[in-house]
Design a protein around this motif. Structure first.
Motif, short mmCIF file in Angstrom:
data_model
loop_
_atom_site.label_atom_id
_atom_site.label_comp_id
_atom_site.label_asym_id
_atom_site.label_seq_id
_atom_site.Cartn_x
_atom_site.Cartn_y
_atom_site.Cartn_z
N ARG A 22 7.39 30.65 -53.82
CA ARG A 22 8.45 31.67 -53.21
C ARG A 22 8.25 32.83 -53.59
O ARG A 22 8.39 33.80 -52.96
CB ARG A 22 9.88 31.03 -53.56
CG ARG A 22 10.80 31.67 -52.82
CD ARG A 22 11.89 30.76 -52.71
NE ARG A 22 12.78 30.62 -53.96
CZ ARG A 22 13.87 31.44 -54.67
NH1 ARG A 22 14.27 32.59 -53.85
NH2 ARG A 22 14.47 31.35 -55.58
N LEU A 23 8.04 33.14 -54.97
CA LEU A 23 7.78 34.47 -55.51
C LEU A 23 6.60 35.09 -54.54
O LEU A 23 6.57 36.25 -54.27
CB LEU A 23 7.55 34.66 -56.97
CG LEU A 23 8.65 34.30 -57.89
CD1 LEU A 23 8.19 34.30 -59.40
CD2 LEU A 23 9.66 35.43 -57.83
N SER A 24 5.49 34.37 -54.62
CA SER A 24 4.37 34.94 -53.88
C SER A 24 4.56 35.34 -52.24
O SER A 24 4.31 36.33 -51.70
CB SER A 24 3.11 33.92 -53.85
OG SER A 24 2.15 34.43 -53.30
N GLU A 25 5.80 34.40 -51.69
CA GLU A 25 5.82 34.63 -50.45
C GLU A 25 7.00 35.77 -50.37
O GLU A 25 6.77 36.68 -49.49
CB GLU A 25 6.69 33.47 -49.67
CG GLU A 25 7.05 33.65 -48.32
CD GLU A 25 7.73 32.31 -47.93
OE1 GLU A 25 8.27 32.45 -46.66
OE2 GLU A 25 8.43 31.43 -48.79
N ARG A 26 7.99 36.19 -50.96
CA ARG A 26 8.98 37.26 -51.04
C ARG A 26 8.08 38.46 -51.22
O ARG A 26 8.44 39.47 -50.95
CB ARG A 26 9.90 36.99 -52.13
CG ARG A 26 10.85 35.93 -51.77
CD ARG A 26 11.54 36.04 -50.46
NE ARG A 26 12.36 37.30 -50.55
CZ ARG A 26 13.57 37.57 -51.00
NH1 ARG A 26 14.22 36.38 -51.55
NH2 ARG A 26 14.36 38.68 -51.26
N ASN A 27 7.00 38.34 -52.12
CA ASN A 27 6.15 39.62 -52.33
C ASN A 27 5.02 39.96 -51.16
O ASN A 27 4.29 40.80 -51.61
CB ASN A 27 5.71 39.70 -53.71
CG ASN A 27 6.57 39.84 -54.53
OD1 ASN A 27 6.89 40.99 -54.99
ND2 ASN A 27 7.43 38.86 -55.31
N ARG A 154 -1.37 25.69 -53.20
CA ARG A 154 -1.89 26.94 -53.03
C ARG A 154 -1.63 27.31 -51.68
O ARG A 154 -2.16 28.49 -51.38
CB ARG A 154 -3.58 26.75 -52.79
CG ARG A 154 -4.01 26.18 -54.27
CD ARG A 154 -5.57 26.01 -54.08
NE ARG A 154 -6.19 25.40 -55.42
CZ ARG A 154 -6.48 24.26 -55.80
NH1 ARG A 154 -5.93 23.30 -54.87
NH2 ARG A 154 -7.13 24.00 -56.78
N ARG A 155 -0.44 27.23 -51.32
CA ARG A 155 -0.11 27.80 -49.99
C ARG A 155 0.92 29.18 -50.46
O ARG A 155 1.21 29.19 -51.63
CB ARG A 155 0.75 26.90 -49.16
CG ARG A 155 2.16 26.31 -49.55
CD ARG A 155 2.65 25.32 -48.72
NE ARG A 155 4.06 24.86 -49.22
CZ ARG A 155 4.41 24.05 -50.07
NH1 ARG A 155 3.62 23.43 -50.90
NH2 ARG A 155 5.79 23.66 -50.25
N THR A 156 1.00 29.93 -49.51
CA THR A 156 1.74 31.18 -49.86
C THR A 156 3.02 31.10 -49.21
O THR A 156 3.72 32.31 -49.23
CB THR A 156 0.90 32.34 -49.36
OG1 THR A 156 0.54 32.42 -48.08
CG2 THR A 156 -0.20 32.45 -50.28
N ALA A 157 3.26 30.26 -48.43
CA ALA A 157 4.78 30.15 -47.94
C ALA A 157 5.39 28.74 -48.13
O ALA A 157 4.75 27.79 -47.84
CB ALA A 157 4.91 30.35 -46.22
#
Length: 293
Positions: A22-27, A154-157
Motif C-alpha cells: 500500500r505504501l508503494s501504491e500511495r507513492n 511483488r504487486r504494486t497495487a
C-alpha cells in the motif's frame, strides 16, 4: 533517514506485507523494485518481496522510519518473533499464538468483499491454513479473476493483479459453510477437543498441524509433500477442504475427537507410523475399537 512522500499509518488489522504494498501504491511506484530498493538502501538487507521483508527486523525498522512510525510499532505484525506480540482487544485473535509456518509467503490471498469496503490487506489473510473471510463468510481468492495468474507479493497495487492489472475486487465470491467460518474465527485461540465427558485444549499450532494432516490425499502427494514446510504451497482448494473436513467435527462447543480420529485414519490408514500419532492418541475414543487403527 528520509521519509516517504506519502505515508499513511497502517490499519489496526493490516498485514505488514500488505502495508508495504500500500505504501508503494500511495507513492505511485510503478514497480515493486522501487520500494524494495529503498528498503535495501535503508536497511542494508536484500529483500525480494514484501513478504520477505516481514521476516527481517532490520527491514521492518526501515519501513517504520520511512513511514514516520514509532520504533517497533510494526513488530507485532511480523513473522520474526512471537516474544513481544500482544493480544488484540477482547474478542480478537491472539497473534502470540500464530503458527509461524502458516505464513503465506508465496501467493497471498484476498477477500474481494473486504477490498471493496476498504482497499488494504488484512493480516488474517496471511495465514495459509485459514483461507476464508470470517467477516463475509466466503472463501479467499489467490488468483486473478481475469488472467488466472497467482497473486504476488511483488504487486504494486493492493487491489490490482500483478500480471494484467485487473481489479481483484471483481473476483467471484464463493460462500462457505457457517461451521467452517466459526472454526476459522477461532483459529488463533485455544480450542477444546474431546468428548462430551472430557475435553482438553489444543493450541493454534496444534490446529495448524492437524489441518495439514487433513489435506485431501492425491496420487503422488506424500506425507512430506503435505507437511508443514510445504503446506503453504498446496492449492487453496486443498487447504480449504482440510478446514471443511475439520469443521464437520465441530459441534459449536468443541471438536469431537471421534470424528477427527476417523478422518485422520481415512487419510492415513495405509501408514504404520506417522506424525499424526499425537492426534490419534488425543482423539482416541473409548467407544471406538482399537481395531480401527
Amino acid at each position: 533517514m528520509a521519509r516517504l512522500a506519502v505515508a499513511p499509518p497502517p490499519y489496526p488489522d493490516e498485514s505488514l506485507a500488505g502495508y508495504i504494498i500500500r505504501l508503494s501504491e500511495r507513492n505511485a511506484y510503478t514497480s515493486h523494485t522501487w520500494m524494495l530498493g529503498l528498503l535495501r538502501e535503508r536497511s542494508g538487507c536484500h529483500v525480494a518481496s514484501a513478504a520477505e521483508a516481514t521476516r527481517n527486523p532490520q527491514v521492518i525498522a526501515a519501513v517504520e522510519a520511512m513511514a514516520g512510525l514509532p520504533e517497533r510499532s510494526l513488530a507485532d505484525r511480523s513473522f520474526v518473533s512471537w516474544s513481544h506480540i500482544q493480544s488484540w482487544p477482547c474478542g480478537e485473535p491472539d497473534w502470540d499464538a500464530r503458527p509461524e509456518k502458516a505464513f503465506q509467503r508465496d501467493h497471498p490471498m484476498i477477500c474481494p468483499a473486504c477490498l471493496e469496503e476498504a482497499p488494504y490487506a488484512r493480516r488474517l489473510w496471511d495465514l495459509a491454513h485459514l483461507p476464508v473471510c470470517t467477516r463475509h463468510g466466503i472463501a479467499l481468492v489467490d488468483t486473478c479473476p481475469d488472467c488466472g495468474t497467482p497473486m504476488s507479493w511483488r504487486r504494486t497495487a493492493v487491489s490490482g493483479c500483478n500480471a494484467c492489472g485487473a481489479d481483484l475486487r471483481r473476483a467471484p465470491q464463493a460462500s462457505v459453510a457457517p461451521a467452517v467460518i466459526e472454526l476459522a474465527s477461532l483459529g488463533l485461540s485455544p480450542i477444546h477437543l474431546g468428548t462430551a465427558g472430557h475435553t482438553e485444549l489444543i493450541t493454534p499450532e496444534d490446529l495448524f498441524r492437524l489441518l495439514h494432516l487433513l489435506v485431501p490425499r492425491r496420487p503422488g502427494l506424500s506425507l512430506e509433500a503435505s507437511g508443514k514446510e510445504n503446506f503453504i504451497k498446496l492449492p487453496l482448494g486443498d487447504r480449504l477442504q482440510a478446514l471443511t473436513t475439520l469443521a464437520r467435527c465441530w459441534n459449536g462447543s468443541f471438536l469431537e475427537s471421534a470424528g477427527i480420529r476417523l478422518a485422520l485414519l481415512e487419510h492415513w490408514r495405509h501408514l504404520q507410523a506417522f506424525n499424526a500419532s499425537f492426534f490419534l492418541r488425543k482423539c482416541k475414543h473409548p467407544q471406538i475399537s482399537a481395531t480401527h487403527y
